[in-house]
Design an enzyme around this catalytic site. Structure first.
Site, PDB file in Angstrom:
ATOM      1  N   ASN A  91      51.802  55.209  60.027  1.00  0.00           N
ATOM      2  CA  ASN A  91      52.320  56.495  59.334  1.00  0.00           C
ATOM      3  C   ASN A  91      51.219  57.016  58.506  1.00  0.00           C
ATOM      4  O   ASN A  91      50.758  56.434  57.567  1.00  0.00           O
ATOM      5  CB  ASN A  91      53.926  56.351  58.603  1.00  0.00           C
ATOM      6  CG  ASN A  91      54.809  55.914  59.335  1.00  0.00           C
ATOM      7  OD1 ASN A  91      54.800  56.098  60.519  1.00  0.00           O
ATOM      8  ND2 ASN A  91      55.638  55.104  58.749  1.00  0.00           N
ATOM      9  N   HIS A 104      48.541  50.711  56.351  1.00  0.00           N
ATOM     10  CA  HIS A 104      49.429  49.537  56.974  1.00  0.00           C
ATOM     11  C   HIS A 104      49.992  49.918  58.335  1.00  0.00           C
ATOM     12  O   HIS A 104      50.149  51.118  58.640  1.00  0.00           O
ATOM     13  CB  HIS A 104      50.735  49.124  55.923  1.00  0.00           C
ATOM     14  CG  HIS A 104      51.819  50.319  55.620  1.00  0.00           C
ATOM     15  ND1 HIS A 104      51.317  51.210  54.658  1.00  0.00           N
ATOM     16  CD2 HIS A 104      52.776  50.448  55.997  1.00  0.00           C
ATOM     17  CE1 HIS A 104      52.386  52.332  54.543  1.00  0.00           C
ATOM     18  NE2 HIS A 104      53.154  51.533  55.384  1.00  0.00           N
TER      19      HIS A 104
END
Length: 116
Positions: A91, A104
């Protein structure tokens, strides 16, 4: 250590100062179970070095991104979802759902187990 790194949730997990169920750790990446999973298997793979997002990587970070993806592949196999299918997601920024501003990779799967 910068103030950002001192207050960062993922930096705290990597330093062992915040609780997390760590499933893998080496000199490049750490992987742990998502605290609020959206799948039966939901792991986060993070670089050991604080990088804010995909928008902040450089050409010199290719090895880190590669290590994250390859570790996700290995963990999918270890967690029994490599053949049945899984999703890998970065994201990037708030509009795409990034809530913690530390690079991440989400590994999500487990709706079916390998062999189903």
């Amino acid at each position: 250590m910068s103030d950002i790194e001192k207050d960062c949730i993922f930096c705290g997990i990597i330093r062992g100062e915040r609780p997390a169920e760590i499933v893998y750790r080496d000199d490049t990446v750490t992987a742990f179970k998502d605290k609020h999973p959206h799948a039966p298997v939901h792991l986060l793979i993070v670089p050991r070095r604080h990088i804010r997002s995909i928008n902040d990587i450089t050409e010199n970070d290719g090895d880190i991104i590669s290590a994250m993806v390859l570790k996700a592949r290995d963990l999918a196999k270890e967690f029994g979802i490599s053949r049945s299918g899984y999703r890998l997601t970065f994201n990037v920024e708030r509009g795409a759902g990034q809530v913690i501003f530390y690079l991440h990779l989400h590994l999500m799967g487990g709706w079916y187990k390998d062999g189903d």
